[in-house]
Design a protein around this motif. Structure first.
Motif, PDB file in Angstrom:
ATOM      1  N   GLN A 207     -57.299  -1.039 116.308  1.00  0.00           N
ATOM      2  CA  GLN A 207     -58.372   0.227 115.602  1.00  0.00           C
ATOM      3  C   GLN A 207     -57.772   0.525 114.306  1.00  0.00           C
ATOM      4  O   GLN A 207     -56.386   0.420 114.676  1.00  0.00           O
ATOM      5  N   ASP A 208     -58.852  -0.368 113.344  1.00  0.00           N
ATOM      6  CA  ASP A 208     -57.419   0.675 112.230  1.00  0.00           C
ATOM      7  C   ASP A 208     -58.181   1.961 111.455  1.00  0.00           C
ATOM      8  O   ASP A 208     -58.421   2.064 111.791  1.00  0.00           O
ATOM      9  N   HIS A 209     -57.209   2.518 110.529  1.00  0.00           N
ATOM     10  CA  HIS A 209     -57.516   3.609 110.010  1.00  0.00           C
ATOM     11  C   HIS A 209     -57.527   3.770 108.559  1.00  0.00           C
ATOM     12  O   HIS A 209     -56.634   3.703 108.289  1.00  0.00           O
ATOM     13  N   LYS A 210     -58.822   3.597 108.303  1.00  0.00           N
ATOM     14  CA  LYS A 210     -59.008   3.044 106.306  1.00  0.00           C
ATOM     15  C   LYS A 210     -58.596   3.930 105.389  1.00  0.00           C
ATOM     16  O   LYS A 210     -58.117   3.835 104.407  1.00  0.00           O
ATOM     17  N   ARG A 211     -58.640   5.339 106.098  1.00  0.00           N
ATOM     18  CA  ARG A 211     -58.424   6.463 105.384  1.00  0.00           C
ATOM     19  C   ARG A 211     -57.308   6.791 105.483  1.00  0.00           C
ATOM     20  O   ARG A 211     -56.381   6.335 105.582  1.00  0.00           O
ATOM     21  N   ASP A 214     -54.521  12.141 106.828  1.00  0.00           N
ATOM     22  CA  ASP A 214     -54.393  12.589 108.378  1.00  0.00           C
ATOM     23  C   ASP A 214     -56.170  12.910 107.966  1.00  0.00           C
ATOM     24  O   ASP A 214     -56.211  13.500 107.065  1.00  0.00           O
ATOM     25  N   ASP A 216     -58.694  11.479 108.559  1.00  0.00           N
ATOM     26  CA  ASP A 216     -59.386  10.707 108.130  1.00  0.00           C
ATOM     27  C   ASP A 216     -60.097  11.341 106.729  1.00  0.00           C
ATOM     28  O   ASP A 216     -61.151  10.873 106.534  1.00  0.00           O
ATOM     29  N   LYS A 217     -59.108  11.440 105.946  1.00  0.00           N
ATOM     30  CA  LYS A 217     -59.674  12.612 104.989  1.00  0.00           C
ATOM     31  C   LYS A 217     -59.643  11.762 103.557  1.00  0.00           C
ATOM     32  O   LYS A 217     -58.312  10.407 103.827  1.00  0.00           O
ATOM     33  N   ASN A 220     -61.417   5.314 101.144  1.00  0.00           N
ATOM     34  CA  ASN A 220     -60.796   4.288 101.720  1.00  0.00           C
ATOM     35  C   ASN A 220     -59.579   3.161 100.814  1.00  0.00           C
ATOM     36  O   ASN A 220     -59.292   3.933 100.152  1.00  0.00           O
ATOM     37  N   ARG A 408     -49.558   8.199 106.267  1.00  0.00           N
ATOM     38  CA  ARG A 408     -50.492   8.803 108.202  1.00  0.00           C
ATOM     39  C   ARG A 408     -49.686   9.304 109.369  1.00  0.00           C
ATOM     40  O   ARG A 408     -48.758   8.032 109.690  1.00  0.00           O
ATOM     41  N   ASP A 410     -51.285  10.486 111.978  1.00  0.00           N
ATOM     42  CA  ASP A 410     -51.294  10.523 113.245  1.00  0.00           C
ATOM     43  C   ASP A 410     -52.239   9.100 113.364  1.00  0.00           C
ATOM     44  O   ASP A 410     -53.069   9.048 114.373  1.00  0.00           O
ATOM     45  N   LYS A 414     -56.146   9.431 118.091  1.00  0.00           N
ATOM     46  CA  LYS A 414     -57.398  10.120 118.610  1.00  0.00           C
ATOM     47  C   LYS A 414     -57.574   9.194 119.922  1.00  0.00           C
ATOM     48  O   LYS A 414     -58.718   9.050 120.601  1.00  0.00           O
TER      49      LYS A 414
END
Ligand code: AMP
Ligand code: GLY
Length: 422
Positions: A207-211, A214, A216-217, A220, A408, A410, A414
């Motif tokens: 899983q990537d975290h694009k935003r 923290d 997902d805010k 991109n 980030r 976090d 999740k």
């Protein structure tokens, strides 16, 4: 063997490092490379997209194998060009890479072969797109056709937003084709697969975290961190993906006369109606590669050679039964404007906790490193559990300093396995 790796990000550092483990490898060039690859490879000052100069370099230096990693040179047909000149090359042909460089082609392909994906409506030009945006069902996902480095997609909740998205994504070009897709919902996973066009072997899901920030805010980015495996991607879902998505894709490509050889990366959404394809990428993902390659317990070069020869079924492809996480450290301001040339400290100490993959760094003659890009580096760590991998990773990250560094806090938080433990 002498190998040339095309690209210069964290992903290419990870690929070069994995290739270097093979004892037959005497030399690795990386074009253009970064501060991290400068430590064990020879960086070649040619841009990944300068296919003429790459060809000239290959004709002069005769690498035994070239690994083309980024999307642009694949879309430009670098693999075709090098192979035509008898330079053995890893990566899909331009025709096969079309699954990534034309979203419209990918959608038509999926429709033809019954591969689950969001329904879509194509508008061939700006006039049609403008008119459609005013009357389309919402919410809608608006996508510009062509490579856009993650910036070609806007989720519009209202028609006003759809109209604004169409205007923004066409960049004033009246002939920009636009796709309007039904909005899907569910967790997103990236599944990178080795394939020679007949056999397909998935790597552990990531899983990537694009935003940028923290929760997902924020805007991109190219990706701020990743982890693997992903709890929601169960064995049952993996089996469904193999039968409903992965195998039909490679069989379809073979039937089209454009068999796919290389890394095929499925961006999936696990909806209540089953797994669906968000998009295809014709290459390793960044930063997913920085978590899946440390889990690979087989020889990457041998796998790549087997793929090129169409013998992936004979190759040994095993993964560790561990968890991996990586956290990207970026320059203040990224993904907008940022300063360069900041001195990086703490790298050696941080190596106790994981592997440091460089992206936007430069090695100075005195052996120290400075920042030279938005995404500067990532720390990638293994652990028996995701929690342990993340702990190692953040310990490493906290030791690395440069002015304006941000990351980030976090990544991975999740994942269902962590929530269950709480
Ligand atoms: P893409 O460039 O096609 O991967 O899209 C970028 C991001 O937009 C994806 O990672 C998703 O989060 C989102 N996205 C794309 N297509 C859809 C869709 N049909 N429904 C919901 N979200 C989407
Ligand atoms: N991680 C997203 C990409 O490589 O496209």
């Amino acid at each position: 063997m002498k190998i040339l790796v095309i690209g210069g990000g964290g992903r290419e550092h990870a690929v070069a490092k994995a290739l270097a483990k093979n004892v037959a490898v005497e030399k690795i060039w990386v074009a253009p490379g970064n501060g991290g690859t400068a430590c064990f490879c020879e960086n070649v000052d040619i841009a990944a997209t300068d296919i003429k100069r790459i060809l000239a370099f290959c004709l002069e230096n005769r690498p035994d194998f070239v690994v083309v990693t980024p999307d642009d040179p694949l879309a430009m047909g670098m693999v075709d060009l090098l192979e035509e000149n008898d330079i053995p090359c890893f990566g899909p042909t331009k025709a096969a890479a079309r699954l990534e460089w034309s979203k419209h082609y990918a959608k038509e392909f999926m429709r033809k072969y019954g591969i689950p994906t969001a329904d879509y409506h194509l508008c061939e030009d700006g006039k049609a797109a403008k008119a459609y945006a005013k009357k389309c069902p919402v919410p809608v996902v608006v996508k510009a056709d062509g490579l856009a480095q993650g910036k070609g997609v806007i989720v519009a909740l209202t028609r006003e937003e759809a109209v604004a998205a169409q205007a923004q994504l066409s960049y004033g070009k009246s002939d920009q084709p636009m796709l309007f897709e039904t909005m899907l919902s569910g967790p997103e996973v990236s599944v990178l697969c080795f394939t020679d066009g007949k056999t397909i072997i998935p790597m552990p899901a990531a899983q990537d975290h694009k935003r940028a920030y923290d929760g997902d805010k924020g805007p991109n980015t190219g990706g701020m961190g990743a982890y693997s495996p992903v709890s929601v991607y169960t064995k049952e879902i993996a089996d469904r993906c193999m039968n409903e998505i992965f195998l039909p894709t490679i069989r379809g490509m073979e039937q089209e006369g454009t068999p796919f050889k290389g890394i095929l990366y499925f961006s999936l959404m696990l909806t209540s109606d089953g797994p669906k394809v968000i998009e295809y990428n014709a290459r390793f993902g960044d930063p997913e590669t920085q978590v899946v390659l440390p889990l690979l317990n087989s020889d990457l070069l041998n796998i790549m050679i087997a793929i090129r020869a169409g013998k992936l079924d004979k190759a040994k492809v095993k993964f560790l039964d561990s968890c991996a996480a990586c956290v990207v450290m970026s320059s203040e301001g990224y993904p907008s404007a940022y300063e360069k040339g900041k001195v990086i400290t703490g790298l050696e100490e941080a190596e106790k906790y994981g592997i440091i993959y460089h992206a936007g760094t430069q090695k100075r003659p005195d052996g120290t490193f400075v920042t030279s890009g938005g995404r500067v580096l990532c720390v990638s760590s293994l652990g028996r559990s995701l929690r342990q991998a993340l702990r190692n990773c953040y310990r490493g990250v906290e030791l690395i300093k440069f002015e304006g560094a941000f990351y980030r806090k976090d990544i991975g938080s999740k994942d269902a396995s962590l929530i269950r433990e709480e």
